[in-house]
Enzyme design. Structure first.
Site, PDB file in Angstrom:
ATOM      1  N   PHE A 146      54.586   9.730  -6.080  1.00 33.75           N
ATOM      2  CA  PHE A 146      55.391   9.256  -4.877  1.00 33.75           C
ATOM      3  C   PHE A 146      54.210   8.591  -3.934  1.00 33.75           C
ATOM      4  O   PHE A 146      53.440   9.220  -3.349  1.00 33.75           O
ATOM      5  CB  PHE A 146      55.939  10.744  -4.065  1.00 33.75           C
ATOM      6  N   ASP A 233      45.614   7.254  -2.957  1.00 31.99           N
ATOM      7  CA  ASP A 233      46.739   7.210  -2.023  1.00 31.99           C
ATOM      8  C   ASP A 233      46.347   8.686  -1.419  1.00 31.99           C
ATOM      9  O   ASP A 233      46.594   9.714  -2.146  1.00 31.99           O
ATOM     10  CB  ASP A 233      47.926   7.299  -2.772  1.00 31.99           C
ATOM     11  N   LYS A 274      49.594   9.741   7.596  1.00 27.37           N
ATOM     12  CA  LYS A 274      49.975  11.191   8.285  1.00 27.37           C
ATOM     13  C   LYS A 274      49.101  11.844   9.031  1.00 27.37           C
ATOM     14  O   LYS A 274      49.188  11.857  10.287  1.00 27.37           O
ATOM     15  CB  LYS A 274      50.233  12.207   6.923  1.00 27.37           C
TER      16      LYS A 274
END
Length: 426
Positions: A146, A233, A274
């Site tokens: 994801f 990531d 984030k």
């Protein structure tokens, strides 16, 4: 007080249902306030937040230092675009590159934008440095990944909900099994056009899958052997969530106390987002050294808001909070406690098959099928008992509270979780 601020939960949900696109399926709770590890709904009920906006709120809700940096900068200068310099971006770039030990930083806004940026950077490096023929570069990705929901990213997703009816898809990606070094080496040997390997150090959305010990280090060595860029990531796993500054533990300043012996794995391209914002404002970055980032020239890539003064001020404050409050150490200690306490319950449980995770990124596997409603029903019951979490992949519940949580608060949450799970014992 404005009328819109006086909505009941039912009214707020009805407004979103009528006027908003139905691209999410939220838990039915309407939040209006947050502080630290707590959130409150519009009726005033208090909850422990055990999702942290998918790890964007590692520093806790409305951290005063981060909010202070945001409001102070917002009252001075908010946006110039990159047509001009501003007096905050360079400070942020210096602080972040020194923190993570890279030469250069490219600022964006969201995690998906940062992933797209890393893909472009990798491809340009492949053509201009490695010498792959133009338009022939391939990037290896992992099944069940994801990385976002943009058109390019869903092209290498195997989630039918994210993919179906959004084609045609972008080519140039090879999917392999996660945590499988043999599959990675076979992919390298199958083509001379491999430019990069994009990987999540822990697959969060897939259900908090932690790879085997040494997998990331060995994968990095294979990338080095084949002159391929290792792209990490860490949008969800970075910024202290897993008990280290980075899950890949490259240049981690907190491993002295909790080092597991895993070799340092420094990504060639690092993607962050984030919690780089402390949950206050969209901030994401791509980090790399000069030999890679140097291929980007004016006009190759950009963003009107990427690198704006407010984002830069927030980014510095967010990283300072992580360091000053030793939140990586706290995540490590509380994560071990959380898994140990849940494991005690699971020993005699018929509803939970296991607990897994690292630091304060954890999940429990509910003993039911993926298409059942059991995990969702448990999350509704958790909500009723004062704790907010959400299922992923049907029968998995992810638990990721803010890293400012105390031991006493964590044990209170464990009690809520086990009490709730007992309601569903067969």
């Amino acid at each position: 007080m404005a009328t819109v601020d006086q909505l009941t939960s039912q009214q707020a949900i009805a407004l979103e249902d009528k006027y908003g696109a139905h691209n999410y399926h939220p838990l039915p709770v309407v939040l209006s306030k947050g502080e630290g590890v707590y959130v409150w709904d519009v009726e005033g009920k208090k909850y422990f937040d055990f999702l942290s906006a998918y790890s964007a709120v590692n520093q806790g809700h409305c951290h005063p230092k981060i909010v202070g940096a945001m409001t102070s900068q917002a009252q001075t200068l908010t946006l110039t675009s990159r047509a001009f310099y501003n007096d905050m971006l360079g400070k942020f770039e210096k602080y972040a590159t020194e923190t993570f030990n890279y030469d250069k930083l490219l600022p964006m806004n969201t995690g998906a934008e940062a992933v797209e940026t890393a893909l472009k950077l990798c491809r340009k490096w492949a053509y201009e440095v490695k010498g792959i023929d133009e338009n022939e570069a391939e990037i290896i990705v992992c099944e069940n990944n994801f990385h976002g929901r943009t058109t390019t990213i869903i092209s290498f997703s195997n989630d039918p909900v994210a993919r179906k009816n959004f084609g045609p898809y972008t080519k140039g990606f090879i999917k392999i099994e996660y945590d499988n070094l043999k599959a990675l080496e076979e992919a390298f040997n199958s083509s001379s056009n491999i430019a990069g390997f994009l990987v999540e150090p822990i697959q969060g959305e897939a259900g908090v899958y932690v790879p085997s010990e040494g997998y990331l280090a060995a994968a990095k060595e294979l990338c080095k052997k084949h002159n391929v860029l290792f792209i990490a990531d860490e949008v969800q796993t970075g910024i202290a969530r897993t008990g280290r500054l980075l899950a890949t533990c490259g240049n981690c300043d907190c491993v002295d106390k909790h080092c597991s012996g895993t070799p340092e794995v420094k990504a060639d391209i690092l993607i962050l987002g984030k919690a780089l914002s402390g949950g206050a404002y969209p901030v994401s970055v791509v980090l790399a050294n000069d030999d890679i980032m140097g291929v980007i020239k004016p006009g190759n890539h950009g963003s009107t808001f990427g690198g704006n003064p407010v984002a830069a001020a927030i980014g510095i404050a967010a990283l300072e909070v992580i360091k000053d409050e030793e939140l990586a150490d706290n995540a490590q200690e509380l994560g071990e406690l959380f898994r140990a306490e849940l494991a005690k319950f699971i020993e005699t449980s018929s509803i939970v098959n296991g607990v897994r995770g690292k630091g304060l990124l954890n999940a429990i596997l509910i003993n039911d099928t993926e298409d059942s409603s059991t995990a969702w029903d448990i999350c509704i019951a958790l909500r009723d008992n004062g704790l907010l979490a959400k299922p992923t992949h049907g029968n998995i519940i992810r638990f990721a509270p803010p890293l400012v949580m105390t031991k006493e608060q964590l044990l209170e949450c464990v009690a809520i979780i086990t009490k709730t799970l007992k309601q569903f014992e067969k």
